[in-house]
Design an enzyme around this catalytic site. Sequence first.
Site, mmCIF file in Angstrom:
data_model
loop_
_atom_site.group_PDB
_atom_site.id
_atom_site.type_symbol
_atom_site.label_atom_id
_atom_site.label_comp_id
_atom_site.label_asym_id
_atom_site.label_seq_id
_atom_site.Cartn_x
_atom_site.Cartn_y
_atom_site.Cartn_z
ATOM 1 N N CYS A 146 4.500 -1.334 17.045
ATOM 2 C CA CYS A 146 5.644 -2.229 17.289
ATOM 3 C C CYS A 146 6.520 -1.733 18.447
ATOM 4 O O CYS A 146 6.833 -2.492 19.369
ATOM 5 C CB CYS A 146 6.470 -2.370 16.017
ATOM 6 S SG CYS A 146 6.835 -0.797 15.202
ATOM 7 N N HIS A 160 14.175 -2.122 15.001
ATOM 8 C CA HIS A 160 14.398 -0.975 15.888
ATOM 9 C C HIS A 160 15.308 -1.433 17.032
ATOM 10 O O HIS A 160 15.356 -2.625 17.363
ATOM 11 C CB HIS A 160 13.096 -0.528 16.564
ATOM 12 C CG HIS A 160 11.981 -0.166 15.646
ATOM 13 N ND1 HIS A 160 12.046 0.863 14.747
ATOM 14 C CD2 HIS A 160 10.729 -0.667 15.529
ATOM 15 C CE1 HIS A 160 10.886 0.985 14.116
ATOM 16 N NE2 HIS A 160 10.073 0.052 14.564
HETATM 17 P P1 NAD Z 1 1.310 -1.537 4.489
HETATM 18 O O1 NAD Z 1 1.329 -0.297 3.681
HETATM 19 O O2 NAD Z 1 2.433 -2.511 4.330
HETATM 20 O O3 NAD Z 1 -0.047 -2.319 4.271
HETATM 21 C C1 NAD Z 1 -1.295 -1.693 4.262
HETATM 22 C C2 NAD Z 1 -2.185 -2.400 3.275
HETATM 23 O O4 NAD Z 1 -3.492 -1.823 3.323
HETATM 24 C C3 NAD Z 1 -1.696 -2.272 1.839
HETATM 25 O O5 NAD Z 1 -1.783 -3.526 1.215
HETATM 26 C C4 NAD Z 1 -2.654 -1.256 1.228
HETATM 27 O O6 NAD Z 1 -2.845 -1.486 -0.154
HETATM 28 C C5 NAD Z 1 -3.934 -1.579 1.995
HETATM 29 N N1 NAD Z 1 -4.913 -0.478 1.979
HETATM 30 C C6 NAD Z 1 -4.771 0.798 1.551
HETATM 31 N N2 NAD Z 1 -5.940 1.467 1.701
HETATM 32 C C7 NAD Z 1 -6.827 0.615 2.245
HETATM 33 C C8 NAD Z 1 -8.186 0.711 2.622
HETATM 34 N N3 NAD Z 1 -8.863 1.858 2.489
HETATM 35 N N4 NAD Z 1 -8.785 -0.378 3.167
HETATM 36 C C9 NAD Z 1 -8.115 -1.529 3.330
HETATM 37 N N5 NAD Z 1 -6.816 -1.691 2.963
HETATM 38 C C10 NAD Z 1 -6.187 -0.634 2.429
HETATM 39 O O7 NAD Z 1 1.207 -1.046 6.004
HETATM 40 P P2 NAD Z 1 1.614 -1.868 7.292
HETATM 41 O O8 NAD Z 1 3.049 -1.618 7.583
HETATM 42 O O9 NAD Z 1 1.142 -3.275 7.182
HETATM 43 O O10 NAD Z 1 0.801 -1.080 8.404
HETATM 44 C C11 NAD Z 1 -0.551 -1.373 8.696
HETATM 45 C C12 NAD Z 1 -0.871 -0.838 10.088
HETATM 46 O O11 NAD Z 1 -0.053 -1.535 11.035
HETATM 47 C C13 NAD Z 1 -0.615 0.642 10.303
HETATM 48 O O12 NAD Z 1 -1.534 1.134 11.249
HETATM 49 C C14 NAD Z 1 0.771 0.649 10.917
HETATM 50 O O13 NAD Z 1 1.044 1.805 11.672
HETATM 51 C C15 NAD Z 1 0.690 -0.594 11.794
HETATM 52 N N6 NAD Z 1 1.989 -1.187 12.136
HETATM 53 C C16 NAD Z 1 2.960 -1.301 11.197
HETATM 54 C C17 NAD Z 1 4.172 -1.858 11.559
HETATM 55 C C18 NAD Z 1 5.294 -1.941 10.589
HETATM 56 O O14 NAD Z 1 6.446 -1.814 10.995
HETATM 57 N N7 NAD Z 1 5.059 -2.185 9.320
HETATM 58 C C19 NAD Z 1 4.371 -2.332 12.857
HETATM 59 C C20 NAD Z 1 3.318 -2.266 13.764
HETATM 60 C C21 NAD Z 1 2.127 -1.687 13.406
#
Ligand code: NAD
Length: 340
Positions: A141, A221
Site C-alpha cells: 500500500c 497512512h
Molecule cells: P489478512 O490477514 O487480512 O488476510 C489474509 C487471509 O489469508 C486470511 O483470511 C487468512 O486466513 C488467509 N490465509 C492464511 N494462511 C493462508 C494460506 N496458507 N493460504 C491461503 N490463505 C491463507 O491479510 P491482508 O491484510 O489481506 O494481507 C494480505 C497480503 O496483502 C499481505 O501480503 C499484505 O502484506 C498485503 N497487503 C496488505 C495491506 C493491508 O493494509 N491490509 C495493504 C497492501 C498489501
Amino acid sequence: MKVKVAVNGYGTIGKRVADALRKQRDMEVVGVTKTKPDFEAKMAIRKGFRLFCAIPENLKLFESAGVEIEGTVHDLIEDVDIVIDCSPGKVGVQNKPMYEKAGVKAIFQGGEKRDVAELSFNALANYEEAIGKRFVRVVSCNTTGLVRVLYLLDKNFGVEKVRAVMIRRVVDPKEDKKGLVNGISPDPIKLPSHHGPDVQTVLPHIDITTVAFKVPTTLMHIHSLNVRLGEKVSEDSILDVFEREPRILLISGEDGFTSTTKIIEFAREVRDRYDLFENVVWRDSIAVVDGELYFTQAIHQEAIVIPENVDAVRAMFEMAEKDESISMTNESLDIGKLSF
Ligand code: NAD
C-alpha cells in the site's frame, strides 16, 4: 472469453480483490479460499462466492461447522487461469510451488519479498513490463502510494531526489491481536525504512530515502514528501498533473478535510467499506520552497492496491493496452470522480 480467477486468502485484501474482479466484464471469480469457517467464510458464501478450503487438513472444520465448502484450494486452482494470492505476508511464497505445479499464473501481494515474482508491479509505472508474465507482485500500500506520484512527477518534470516520511497506521481496523495503544514507534529505528528500496523495485532509477513511524490509528497512512525535480516548477503545474490523474483524489483543508478521520467520514458516504482506491492528496499541502516540492498524501491501506491487482491480470494475459485497462478498472470502481 473471461479469464478465470481464484482468490487464495479471503482476508482484508482478498475480499476487496474478489469484489473488484466481479465488476470486470472480462474476468470471472471461480472461487475464494478461507483457512477456517469463521464469519468471513460465511460472508463469502452469502455474497455468492464458491468457497474452498485453503489448508486441506482443515476441511473437516468446515464440514463440522456446517459451512458449505466446495473442496480444497487444489480443486480450485485446477479450474482457473490465475490465482491472486492474498494470504498473509511471507505465506504467498510458500504457496508458489502449488501454482507452479498446477501450471497457473499468480499475483502476489506486497507482504512478499520482491523475488517471489518476476516483476514488482504498479499499473501506471510499469504495466507494459507485466505483459505475458507468469508471476507478478503488486507492491504494498505505501509503495503503491509513493510510486504513483513519483512516476507522474518523474514523467512530467524528472525526479532528482526524494525524501519521504511515512506515518503508518499501526494495524488494520479488524485486528484485535496486536497494536500500539499509546506510543509512536520508529519503524524501523535504523534508516532507511523498506519503502524506499521497495519503490526502486518498480522505479529503479529514483533516488529515494524513506523513514517511517507507526502510530496508534487504524484508518490510513500519511506520507510527507519532499521532492527535488529536474526543472523549476510552480505549484499550479504540479496540481495540473495530479488533477489529470484519476487515481489521485485531491481534497483541501478548506472543505473540512482536517485529518484522516474526515477523509474516512467522507469515504463512508461514497464507497462500500469506505474504500479509497486513490492517493488522497491535500491540494493546500502542495508547496514549492527553495525550488523543492513538498506535499502530503493519505493512503487507505486496505484499498489502494485493489485496482492494481485487476490491471495486473489484464497485463499478464495481454487482454488490454495499459490505458484501456486502467480506464476499464477505474470505471468499474468509480475511480476518478470524487475530487474536490
Ligand atoms: P489478512 O490477514 O487480512 O488476510 C489474509 C487471509 O489469508 C486470511 O483470511 C487468512 O486466513 C488467509 N490465509 C492464511 N494462511 C493462508 C494460506 N496458507 N493460504 C491461503 N490463505 C491463507 O491479510 P491482508 O491484510 O489481506 O494481507 C494480505 C497480503 O496483502 C499481505 O501480503 C499484505 O502484506 C498485503 N497487503 C496488505 C495491506 C493491508 O493494509 N491490509 C495493504 C497492501 C498489501
